[in-house]
Design a protein around this motif. Structure first.
Motif, PDB file in Angstrom:
ATOM      1  N   PRO A 141       5.823   0.380   8.495  1.00 28.52           N
ATOM      2  CA  PRO A 141       4.925  -0.463   7.681  1.00 28.52           C
ATOM      3  C   PRO A 141       5.766  -1.431   6.854  1.00 28.52           C
ATOM      4  O   PRO A 141       6.016  -1.213   5.664  1.00 28.52           O
ATOM      5  N   GLN A 142       6.201  -2.516   7.506  1.00 30.39           N
ATOM      6  CA  GLN A 142       7.197  -3.422   6.918  1.00 30.39           C
ATOM      7  C   GLN A 142       6.776  -3.966   5.562  1.00 30.39           C
ATOM      8  O   GLN A 142       7.566  -3.953   4.601  1.00 30.39           O
ATOM      9  N   LYS A 143       5.522  -4.440   5.460  1.00 32.67           N
ATOM     10  CA  LYS A 143       5.063  -5.022   4.199  1.00 32.67           C
ATOM     11  C   LYS A 143       5.107  -3.998   3.067  1.00 32.67           C
ATOM     12  O   LYS A 143       5.514  -4.307   1.936  1.00 32.67           O
ATOM     13  N   ASP A 144       4.688  -2.775   3.375  1.00 32.53           N
ATOM     14  CA  ASP A 144       4.630  -1.740   2.341  1.00 32.53           C
ATOM     15  C   ASP A 144       6.032  -1.281   1.933  1.00 32.53           C
ATOM     16  O   ASP A 144       6.267  -0.971   0.762  1.00 32.53           O
ATOM     17  N   LEU A 145       6.949  -1.262   2.887  1.00 33.42           N
ATOM     18  CA  LEU A 145       8.329  -0.902   2.557  1.00 33.42           C
ATOM     19  C   LEU A 145       8.993  -1.988   1.712  1.00 33.42           C
ATOM     20  O   LEU A 145       9.697  -1.687   0.735  1.00 33.42           O
ATOM     21  N   LEU A 146       8.766  -3.252   2.071  1.00 35.01           N
ATOM     22  CA  LEU A 146       9.365  -4.335   1.293  1.00 35.01           C
ATOM     23  C   LEU A 146       8.800  -4.382  -0.119  1.00 35.01           C
ATOM     24  O   LEU A 146       9.484  -4.801  -1.054  1.00 35.01           O
ATOM     25  N   GLY A 147       7.556  -3.952  -0.283  1.00 33.83           N
ATOM     26  CA  GLY A 147       6.939  -3.934  -1.606  1.00 33.83           C
ATOM     27  C   GLY A 147       7.222  -2.698  -2.409  1.00 33.83           C
ATOM     28  O   GLY A 147       6.789  -2.591  -3.565  1.00 33.83           O
ATOM     29  N   HIS A 148       7.957  -1.753  -1.832  1.00 31.97           N
ATOM     30  CA  HIS A 148       8.277  -0.511  -2.544  1.00 31.97           C
ATOM     31  C   HIS A 148       9.413  -0.758  -3.538  1.00 31.97           C
ATOM     32  O   HIS A 148      10.412  -1.411  -3.200  1.00 31.97           O
ATOM     33  N   GLN A 158       0.847  -1.190   0.000  1.00 34.17           N
ATOM     34  CA  GLN A 158       0.000   0.000   0.000  1.00 34.17           C
ATOM     35  C   GLN A 158       0.885   1.244   0.000  1.00 34.17           C
ATOM     36  O   GLN A 158       2.058   1.186   0.371  1.00 34.17           O
ATOM     37  N   PRO A 159       0.349   2.401  -0.408  1.00 34.97           N
ATOM     38  CA  PRO A 159       1.150   3.630  -0.397  1.00 34.97           C
ATOM     39  C   PRO A 159       1.679   3.941   1.004  1.00 34.97           C
ATOM     40  O   PRO A 159       0.988   3.728   2.005  1.00 34.97           O
ATOM     41  N   LEU A 160       2.911   4.437   1.049  1.00 37.46           N
ATOM     42  CA  LEU A 160       3.516   4.801   2.327  1.00 37.46           C
ATOM     43  C   LEU A 160       2.948   6.121   2.826  1.00 37.46           C
ATOM     44  O   LEU A 160       2.452   6.931   2.041  1.00 37.46           O
ATOM     45  N   PRO A 161       3.020   6.374   4.134  1.00 39.66           N
ATOM     46  CA  PRO A 161       2.691   7.714   4.638  1.00 39.66           C
ATOM     47  C   PRO A 161       3.532   8.765   3.922  1.00 39.66           C
ATOM     48  O   PRO A 161       4.672   8.484   3.511  1.00 39.66           O
ATOM     49  N   ALA A 162       2.993   9.957   3.791  1.00 43.47           N
ATOM     50  CA  ALA A 162       3.616  11.000   2.963  1.00 43.47           C
ATOM     51  C   ALA A 162       5.058  11.286   3.369  1.00 43.47           C
ATOM     52  O   ALA A 162       5.951  11.404   2.513  1.00 43.47           O
ATOM     53  N   ASP A 163       5.328  11.392   4.692  1.00 45.18           N
ATOM     54  CA  ASP A 163       6.690  11.729   5.131  1.00 45.18           C
ATOM     55  C   ASP A 163       7.668  10.595   4.825  1.00 45.18           C
ATOM     56  O   ASP A 163       8.816  10.837   4.429  1.00 45.18           O
ATOM     57  N   LEU A 164       7.206   9.370   4.965  1.00 45.95           N
ATOM     58  CA  LEU A 164       8.067   8.229   4.678  1.00 45.95           C
ATOM     59  C   LEU A 164       8.303   8.088   3.172  1.00 45.95           C
ATOM     60  O   LEU A 164       9.416   7.791   2.727  1.00 45.95           O
ATOM     61  N   GLU A 165       7.272   8.322   2.381  1.00 47.38           N
ATOM     62  CA  GLU A 165       7.415   8.277   0.924  1.00 47.38           C
ATOM     63  C   GLU A 165       8.399   9.338   0.448  1.00 47.38           C
ATOM     64  O   GLU A 165       9.225   9.085  -0.448  1.00 47.38           O
ATOM     65  N   ASP A 166       8.344  10.517   1.059  1.00 46.26           N
ATOM     66  CA  ASP A 166       9.269  11.599   0.693  1.00 46.26           C
ATOM     67  C   ASP A 166      10.711  11.193   1.005  1.00 46.26           C
ATOM     68  O   ASP A 166      11.621  11.408   0.193  1.00 46.26           O
ATOM     69  N   PHE A 167      10.922  10.562   2.172  1.00 45.59           N
ATOM     70  CA  PHE A 167      12.258  10.108   2.553  1.00 45.59           C
ATOM     71  C   PHE A 167      12.765   9.056   1.568  1.00 45.59           C
ATOM     72  O   PHE A 167      13.926   9.091   1.136  1.00 45.59           O
ATOM     73  N   VAL A 168      11.906   8.126   1.187  1.00 47.45           N
ATOM     74  CA  VAL A 168      12.285   7.056   0.259  1.00 47.45           C
ATOM     75  C   VAL A 168      12.632   7.628  -1.113  1.00 47.45           C
ATOM     76  O   VAL A 168      13.626   7.239  -1.743  1.00 47.45           O
ATOM     77  N   GLN A 169      11.831   8.563  -1.596  1.00 47.67           N
ATOM     78  CA  GLN A 169      12.059   9.128  -2.928  1.00 47.67           C
ATOM     79  C   GLN A 169      13.354   9.922  -2.990  1.00 47.67           C
ATOM     80  O   GLN A 169      14.008   9.989  -4.042  1.00 47.67           O
ATOM     81  N   ARG A 170      13.760  10.504  -1.867  1.00 49.45           N
ATOM     82  CA  ARG A 170      15.017  11.263  -1.847  1.00 49.45           C
ATOM     83  C   ARG A 170      16.241  10.366  -1.967  1.00 49.45           C
ATOM     84  O   ARG A 170      17.362  10.857  -2.131  1.00 49.45           O
TER      85      ARG A 170
END
Length: 530
Positions: free
Chosen positions: A360-367, A288-300
């Motif tokens: 969110p382990q499952k969502d991070l592993l699926g990213h 599932q989509p990550l929380p906004a702050d976590l998604e921003d960290f990942v994209q950086r």
């Protein structure tokens, strides 16, 4: 093209057949779970059963860690429990990690094992006392009988639920990988020790002579644990409360269906039984989509991607010097790092590393940005890594974790660094190997494809078989009767003894006849000569 068309037709027909599977009206299910990480698995199954319209009643302890008394999923029955295991486990785990890091003597590990087995024995004894009080509570038993449950769903790592199912004369489904003393397969399926490794042995299915000796020694520990530490308490209850008497091992073997949290993408090939349903990875879902702050960290992280690290729910942090060494390695890397760490903040932590209390382990592993999973080797994490195709750098800490990670390492999808070997150099070498050698990711993605290529999703299989048992009031036709045979009959030693006896009698009879004929012939010859 023709083959693809046929495959398409087959898929449509398969979906149609699955959709026309006989439905099961909302059943009444009594659930006797095990607390801790086992409850996480059970709860996922209960969520799906609740969504299918089944009525759930959960038996829980008054001092439960994870199992809430009130929930929209179920109603609860709370048993009075004065003993808490959380503090014990924390002390044991800290001592166990310290012993690994300091490379303590074999005597120290023997003492730790002895203390652990002693505490496990005490814990099961107290659970037996609680079960006894429950069975003596006429009001509670009457309430359970009046509720007209269709089946008992239980985790056999603690046998209380299995004994209760036997007492109530209800069909039983096990949500299982572990039983009271070891891995579930050893209770119901042929398990030749020549190529089936015992949990804790750290062996694979390819063993030399010395390793087979080691495997048998580890199996003897399991037998000792069941016969003398765990079994007697439950067996005494069976003798007192179950009509005709029985033992807890035979009760487990009488289960209608074993929902086994494993599969043969992960597990070594081995004999099995018709009532074993493999649901490994049933808890896995698309990310599932990550929380906004976590998604921003990942994209950086850009093209370098992200490393995810967690050591499970029981371990909040590694010892400070080990954590500092790992943090210093992460700090030098171009990747971003998300690390579940609740202990003291490492002094060498870099700006590229984000410490979190929960992830969110499952969502991070699926990213798609996740490149490597640094993990302790718990069953859930390993199966989620397989599902999402993320290679693993494993740091096993205790219990079955080394064995879980060994299965990945044998398939070229992971690498193990034992806790006593973790330092700046070894960790840096290990993380770079898994990160930059394409074979790790390719092998893990191959396992992911194999795992996903099934006619029914593992969760759908689990629900189908639970409802199957309810529809048919059990599944005795899938159970083997082998466990009711004495050991000498199981191995046909009585038949072998009979055949050897017959062969021996025939041999001696033949010899006796020849001797008789020879002696008679000699006497005739002598008579003629005279």
């Amino acid at each position: 093209m023709a083959f693809n068309g046929i495959c398409g037709i087959f898929v449509v027909l398969s979906v149609g057949l699955i959709s026309f599977t006989p439905s099961c009206d909302g059943g009444n299910i009594l659930v006797f779970p095990v607390d801790g990480s086992h409850w996480i698995n059970m709860k996922i199954l209960l969520e799906e059963l609740h969504a299918k319209g089944h009525n759930l009643t959960v038996i829980r302890a008054s001092n439960s860690w994870y199992i809430a008394e009130k929930s929209p999923l179920y109603t609860s029955i709370t048993l009075k429990m004065d003993l808490g295991f959380e503090e014990f486990f924390d002390v044991f785990l800290q001592e166990h990690m310290r012993a690994q890091i300091e490379r303590a003597s074999a005597l120290t590990f023997f003492k730790l094992t002895k203390d652990f087995l002693s505490m496990i024995s005490t814990a099961h004894s107290l659970l037996c006392d609680t079960l006894t009080k429950m069975l003596d509570d006429e009001k509670m038993i009457k309430s359970l009988l009046d509720s007209k449950y269709d089946l008992v769903l239980t985790d056999p790592a603690v046998a209380s639920g299995a004994v209760l199912a036997k007492y109530l004369k209800l069909p039983m489904v096990l949500n299982v990988r572990w039983i009271t003393s070891g891995e579930g397969h050893f209770a119901l399926a042929p398990s030749p020790l020549s190529y089936i490794p015992v949990p804790g042995s750290g062996l694979t299915d390819k063993m030399n002579f010395i390793q087979r000796v080691k495997n048998i020694l580890f199996y003897s520990i399991i037998v000792f644990q069941q016969k003398f530490l765990v079994g007697p308490g439950y067996d005494a209850i069976c003798e007192k409360y179950i009509e005709g008497g029985c033992d807890v091992f035979s009760i487990l073997q009488e289960a209608d269906i074993w929902l086994f949290r494993s599969d043969f993408v992960f597990e070594f090939p081995r004999p099995t039984m018709p009532n074993v349903v493999y649901i490994g990875g049933f808890q896995c879902k698309p990310a599932q989509p990550l929380p906004a702050d976590l998604e921003d960290f990942v994209q950086r992280a850009g093209e370098h991607g992200v490393i995810v690290m967690t050591l499970g729910t029981l371990v909040n942090a590694l010892p400070k010097d080990v954590a500092d060494g790992i943090a210093s390695v992460f700090a030098k890397m171009p990747q971003k790092v998300i690390w579940r760490h609740k202990g003291e903040r490492p002094s060498t932590l870099g700006n590229n590393t984000l410490l979190v209390d929960w992830m969110p382990q499952k969502d991070l592993l699926g990213h798609p940005q996740t490149k490597v999973f640094v993990a302790h080797g718990g069953t859930n994490g390993v199966q989620e890594a397989i599902y999402h195709g993320v290679p693993v750098l494993g740091i096993p800490l205790f219990f079955d974790q080394y064995d879980n990670l060994l299965r990945l390492q044998e398939r070229g999808a992971g690498k193990i660094i034992e806790l006593g070997d973790v330092n700046r150099h070894s960790f840096e070498q290990g993380i770079n190997e898994v990160l930059h050698q394409d074979s790790y990711r390719q092998n893990m993605q191959r396992l992911s494809r194999l795992h996903r290529d099934q006619p029914m999703a593992p969760m759908d299989q689990a629900i189908f078989w639970v409802e199957y048992v309810m529809r048919h009031k059990g599944a005795p036709h899938l159970r083997t009767e082998a466990y009711k045979m004495p050991w000498y009959s199981y191995y046909c030693l009585d038949v072998l003894l009979l055949l050897l006896t017959v062969a021996t009698v025939l041999l001696f009879s033949t010899v006796a006849i020849f001797r008789f004929l020879c002696c008679r012939s000699r006497r005739k010859t002598k008579t003629k000569q005279h």
